[in-house]
Design an enzyme around this catalytic site. Structure first.
Site, PDB file in Angstrom:
ATOM      1  N   ASP A   1       0.901  -1.268  -0.059  1.00  0.00           N
ATOM      2  CA  ASP A   1      -0.112  -0.094   0.086  1.00  0.00           C
ATOM      3  C   ASP A   1       0.828   1.346  -0.002  1.00  0.00           C
ATOM      4  O   ASP A   1       1.681   1.522   0.931  1.00  0.00           O
ATOM      5  CB  ASP A   1      -0.834  -0.024   1.137  1.00  0.00           C
ATOM      6  CG  ASP A   1      -2.030   1.058   1.211  1.00  0.00           C
ATOM      7  OD1 ASP A   1      -1.993   1.853   0.231  1.00  0.00           O
ATOM      8  OD2 ASP A   1      -2.974   0.972   1.989  1.00  0.00           O
ATOM      9  N   ASP A   2       0.757   2.020  -0.909  1.00  0.00           N
ATOM     10  CA  ASP A   2       1.354   3.378  -1.360  1.00  0.00           C
ATOM     11  C   ASP A   2       3.076   2.960  -1.342  1.00  0.00           C
ATOM     12  O   ASP A   2       3.806   4.035  -0.925  1.00  0.00           O
ATOM     13  CB  ASP A   2       1.147   4.073   0.159  1.00  0.00           C
ATOM     14  CG  ASP A   2      -0.180   4.869   0.000  1.00  0.00           C
ATOM     15  OD1 ASP A   2      -0.972   4.215  -0.723  1.00  0.00           O
ATOM     16  OD2 ASP A   2      -0.664   5.578   0.906  1.00  0.00           O
TER      17      ASP A   2
ATOM     18  N   CYS B   1      -6.452   4.289  -2.916  1.00  0.00           N
ATOM     19  CA  CYS B   1      -6.489   2.809  -2.406  1.00  0.00           C
ATOM     20  C   CYS B   1      -7.843   2.378  -3.100  1.00  0.00           C
ATOM     21  O   CYS B   1      -7.927   1.139  -3.793  1.00  0.00           O
ATOM     22  CB  CYS B   1      -6.722   2.716  -0.980  1.00  0.00           C
ATOM     23  SG  CYS B   1      -5.269   3.435  -0.188  1.00  0.00           S
TER      24      CYS B   1
ATOM     25  N   ARG C   1      -7.765  -0.869  -5.887  1.00  0.00           N
ATOM     26  CA  ARG C   1      -8.016  -2.199  -5.508  1.00  0.00           C
ATOM     27  C   ARG C   1      -9.323  -2.790  -6.169  1.00  0.00           C
ATOM     28  O   ARG C   1      -9.129  -4.227  -6.633  1.00  0.00           O
ATOM     29  CB  ARG C   1      -8.415  -2.355  -3.827  1.00  0.00           C
ATOM     30  CG  ARG C   1      -7.327  -2.222  -3.198  1.00  0.00           C
ATOM     31  CD  ARG C   1      -7.240  -1.716  -1.767  1.00  0.00           C
ATOM     32  NE  ARG C   1      -6.029  -1.175  -1.390  1.00  0.00           N
ATOM     33  CZ  ARG C   1      -5.142  -1.465  -1.050  1.00  0.00           C
ATOM     34  NH1 ARG C   1      -5.467  -2.624  -0.372  1.00  0.00           N
ATOM     35  NH2 ARG C   1      -4.015  -1.306  -0.612  1.00  0.00           N
TER      36      ARG C   1
ATOM     37  N   LYS D   1      -5.610  -5.509   4.063  1.00  0.00           N
ATOM     38  CA  LYS D   1      -6.398  -4.499   3.601  1.00  0.00           C
ATOM     39  C   LYS D   1      -7.438  -4.903   2.628  1.00  0.00           C
ATOM     40  O   LYS D   1      -6.973  -5.457   1.535  1.00  0.00           O
ATOM     41  CB  LYS D   1      -5.620  -3.203   3.407  1.00  0.00           C
ATOM     42  CG  LYS D   1      -6.593  -2.228   2.846  1.00  0.00           C
ATOM     43  CD  LYS D   1      -5.490  -0.811   2.908  1.00  0.00           C
ATOM     44  CE  LYS D   1      -6.055   0.463   2.257  1.00  0.00           C
ATOM     45  NZ  LYS D   1      -5.513   1.572   2.277  1.00  0.00           N
TER      46      LYS D   1
ATOM     47  N   HIS E   1     -10.967  -2.477   1.918  1.00  0.00           N
ATOM     48  CA  HIS E   1     -11.067  -1.064   1.398  1.00  0.00           C
ATOM     49  C   HIS E   1     -12.016  -1.162   0.223  1.00  0.00           C
ATOM     50  O   HIS E   1     -11.956  -0.293  -0.593  1.00  0.00           O
ATOM     51  CB  HIS E   1      -9.709  -0.401   1.067  1.00  0.00           C
ATOM     52  CG  HIS E   1      -9.890   1.045   1.421  1.00  0.00           C
ATOM     53  ND1 HIS E   1      -9.098   1.935   1.289  1.00  0.00           N
ATOM     54  CD2 HIS E   1     -11.033   1.543   2.062  1.00  0.00           C
ATOM     55  CE1 HIS E   1      -9.388   3.219   1.805  1.00  0.00           C
ATOM     56  NE2 HIS E   1     -10.649   3.019   2.167  1.00  0.00           N
TER      57      HIS E   1
ATOM     58  N   SER F   1      -8.306   1.581   5.466  1.00  0.00           N
ATOM     59  CA  SER F   1      -6.799   2.044   5.748  1.00  0.00           C
ATOM     60  C   SER F   1      -6.507   2.160   7.112  1.00  0.00           C
ATOM     61  O   SER F   1      -7.554   2.265   7.956  1.00  0.00           O
ATOM     62  CB  SER F   1      -6.661   3.450   5.061  1.00  0.00           C
ATOM     63  OG  SER F   1      -6.966   3.433   3.629  1.00  0.00           O
TER      64      SER F   1
ATOM     65  N   HIS G   1       1.504   2.352   3.857  1.00  0.00           N
ATOM     66  CA  HIS G   1       0.685   3.479   4.183  1.00  0.00           C
ATOM     67  C   HIS G   1       0.936   3.995   5.526  1.00  0.00           C
ATOM     68  O   HIS G   1       1.061   3.345   6.544  1.00  0.00           O
ATOM     69  CB  HIS G   1      -0.814   2.994   4.020  1.00  0.00           C
ATOM     70  CG  HIS G   1      -2.015   3.856   3.974  1.00  0.00           C
ATOM     71  ND1 HIS G   1      -2.079   4.828   4.908  1.00  0.00           N
ATOM     72  CD2 HIS G   1      -2.616   4.338   2.891  1.00  0.00           C
ATOM     73  CE1 HIS G   1      -2.944   5.555   4.436  1.00  0.00           C
ATOM     74  NE2 HIS G   1      -3.524   5.394   3.493  1.00  0.00           N
TER      75      HIS G   1
ATOM     76  N   ASP H   1      -0.739  -0.632  -4.736  1.00  0.00           N
ATOM     77  CA  ASP H   1      -1.913  -0.104  -5.275  1.00  0.00           C
ATOM     78  C   ASP H   1      -1.657   1.293  -5.817  1.00  0.00           C
ATOM     79  O   ASP H   1      -2.489   1.531  -6.435  1.00  0.00           O
ATOM     80  CB  ASP H   1      -2.833  -0.127  -4.065  1.00  0.00           C
ATOM     81  CG  ASP H   1      -2.619   0.923  -3.053  1.00  0.00           C
ATOM     82  OD1 ASP H   1      -1.387   1.311  -2.825  1.00  0.00           O
ATOM     83  OD2 ASP H   1      -3.462   1.510  -2.211  1.00  0.00           O
ATOM     84  N   ASN H   2      -0.787   2.100  -5.370  1.00  0.00           N
ATOM     85  CA  ASN H   2      -0.511   3.355  -6.035  1.00  0.00           C
ATOM     86  C   ASN H   2       0.784   3.610  -5.581  1.00  0.00           C
ATOM     87  O   ASN H   2       1.404   3.392  -4.759  1.00  0.00           O
ATOM     88  CB  ASN H   2      -1.744   4.314  -5.438  1.00  0.00           C
ATOM     89  CG  ASN H   2      -1.897   4.300  -4.231  1.00  0.00           C
ATOM     90  OD1 ASN H   2      -2.887   3.889  -3.580  1.00  0.00           O
ATOM     91  ND2 ASN H   2      -0.942   4.900  -3.326  1.00  0.00           N
TER      92      ASN H   2
ATOM     93  N   LYS I   1       1.100   9.264  -5.323  1.00  0.00           N
ATOM     94  CA  LYS I   1      -0.176   9.136  -4.778  1.00  0.00           C
ATOM     95  C   LYS I   1      -1.149  10.275  -5.251  1.00  0.00           C
ATOM     96  O   LYS I   1      -1.114  11.372  -4.705  1.00  0.00           O
ATOM     97  CB  LYS I   1      -0.295   8.753  -3.349  1.00  0.00           C
ATOM     98  CG  LYS I   1      -1.707   8.231  -3.001  1.00  0.00           C
ATOM     99  CD  LYS I   1      -1.507   7.702  -1.457  1.00  0.00           C
ATOM    100  CE  LYS I   1      -3.154   7.612  -0.980  1.00  0.00           C
ATOM    101  NZ  LYS I   1      -2.891   6.830   0.228  1.00  0.00           N
TER     102      LYS I   1
HETATM  103 MG    MG Z   1      -2.776   3.146  -1.330  1.00  0.00          MG
END
Ligand code: MG
Length: 474
Positions: free
Chosen positions: A42-43, A82, A86, A139, A141, A164, A239, A291-292, A312
């Site tokens: 994540d991130d 996010c 996803r 996660k 989300h 998150s 994240h 994811d980003n 992001k």
């Molecule tokens: Mg993310």
């Protein structure tokens, strides 16, 4: 036609279909369906792994995966935040088609009422139909109300935080916002840790979160070694707020962010070890991606997009181009692949490897990249649409990317610019998007414009799943 002849022709027609299906399946002749593991950070930015050039975050396990498998350098997510990212990965469709992106709320929040619609097909549902055992760890989300949880979307089991790790904030008054993140404690974020659908721990102890996710992944592999399985391991980190277990703290020269990434890498090593131990390594595809891009406004608690521009929340390359590694010893041809791919393509890849047909009742946005993975042929993906909410901000066709709108991440003064004359970059020659060449290539601008118009014509408006939020009674 008499009944006997009719039966015969039905049988031979069925035989022909089977033959056609098997001849298009690149894994024909394989003894069993491969296991599939998707590890999703994540991130984590394009520049945050040592195999993608980070000088002080050392990720030997991912580097090994990249060396033994394929490292993709033009791999994109479906959105730069996010929830929509996803949704894109799990459904193989741009989130605009499922309503999992919005112009009112960029992601789902604990007071959101929506989630992934029941009529969407997730990779897990698709693989379940092919006889797979499925698990989601980490996660989610995509909606935290019961009907939206992983166990109601194709996963046999779930262990994780449904949104998150920075949500459900319970900040003591005397503590500044900066301290909440830079001296984070699990109790500042009252996020639930769920086991299937039940609350298992609240607030989730985030210091041991990555470690426990890694352990859950290894247990799942060992418990299911005798049947095909699909594991979706979506880490909550890196994240913000950042947390690492005691054993990993201070291990990296890149501060806490580096420690966190190295703990994720350590888990990748444990997973590969478990696959070798159980003899599953030659029958398991492992995919690692993010994811980003990096959350740059969190300074040293956010990651890095390397040489890519911004991060992001934006539709610059740094927001949507991510690391992507594919590993399957003896099957995935080792290479650095500089062709285009996307998380949108994972649905197709998984379906093909499991020998299951793609849905035909809806528009799918992915491509089957398995021929590239197995035989290093030309990638079928030649275009990408960079959505922010429900709008196309940019589009890429071959090496060229055209920006219609540019905007920074979340800040109030967000500098949204609608370009009367769109900006054109050759992102192969100029990956940092520095040199606008629109005036020199009007025919390219026109071709991308036409492509975008044709894509938009096939987007049907659906209910916005992210907009509705319950107002707080304060
Ligand atoms: Mg993310």
């Amino acid at each position: 036609m008499n009944r006997h002849l009719l039966q015969l022709s039905i049988i031979s027609f069925a035989g022909l279909i089977t033959l056609l299906m098997s001849s298009t399946n690149p894994v024909k002749g394989q003894k069993s369906q491969p296991n599939i593991i998707i590890i999703f950070a994540d991130d984590l930015g394009y520049g945050d792994l040592s195999c993608y050039g980070h000088p002080t975050i050392i990720t030997p396990q991912l580097d090994k995966m990249a060396y033994e498998g394929q490292k993709w350098t033009n791999f994109y997510v479906a959105a730069s935040v996010c929830t929509p990212s996803r949704a894109g990965l799990l459904t193989g469709r741009y989130p605009v088609r499922s309503g999992m992106c919005s112009d009112k709320s960029r992601v789902l929040f604990p007071n959101s009422t929506g989630g992934i619609p029941q009529n969407e097909i997730t990779i897990a549902e698709q693989l379940k139909n092919a006889g797979y055992t499925t698990a989601a760890v980490g996660k989610w989300h995509l909606g935290h109300r019961k009907e939206f949880l992983p166990t109601n979307n194709g996963f046999d089991s779930y262990f994780g935080i449904p949104y998150s790790n920075d949500m459900d904030r319970k900040k003591p008054k005397e503590i500044s916002r900066k301290e909440v993140f830079w001296e984070a404690k699990s109790e500042y974020f009252n996020v639930p840790l769920l086991k299937d659908e039940a609350e298992y721990e609240r607030p989730a102890n985030q210091e041991t979160l990555t470690k426990r996710y890694n352990e859950a992944a290894v247990s799942f592999i060992k418990e299911n070694k005798d049947k095909p399985f699909f594991l979706y391991l979506a880490h909550n980190l890196p994240h913000v707020p950042l947390f690492a277990s005691k054993e990993m703290l201070g291990k990296s020269k890149r501060g806490l962010f580096g420690d966190v990434v190295q703990e994720i890498d350590h888990g990748v090593g444990q997973i590969m070890e478990a696959l070798k131990e159980t003899g599953l390594d030659e029958n398991t595809l492992v995919v690692f991606t993010s994811d980003n891009g990096p959350w740059l406004s969190y300074e040293d608690h956010g990651g890095s997009a390397g040489l890519l521009h911004d991060g992001k929340g934006t539709t610059w390359e740094g927001g949507m181009r991510v690391p992507a590694i594919f590993w399957w010893p003896g099957k995935v041809k080792p290479a650095v692949v500089d062709q285009m791919g996307s998380t949108l393509d994972l649905f197709n890849i998984c379906s093909n490897l499991a020998g299951i047909e793609m849905p035909v009742d809806r528009i799918m946005d992915g491509y089957d990249l398995s021929p590239v993975l197995l035989d290093l042929v030309q990638s079928p993906r030649e275009e990408l649409y960079y959505y922010r909410g429900t709008s196309i901000y940019a589009a890429r066709k071959g090496p060229y990317k055209l920006h219609y709108i540019t905007e920074t991440e979340y800040t109030k003064d967000n500098n949204k610019i609608v370009h009367e004359k769109p900006l054109l970059y050759n992102v192969e020659v100029d990956p940092s998007e520095k040199y606008n060449i629109a005036d020199e290539f009007p025919e390219v601008v026109e071709a991308i414009d036409l492509m975008v118009k044709q894509h938009k014509a096939k987007v049907v408006p659906v209910k916005d799943q992210l907009a509705e939020r319950i107002k707080k009674n304060k």
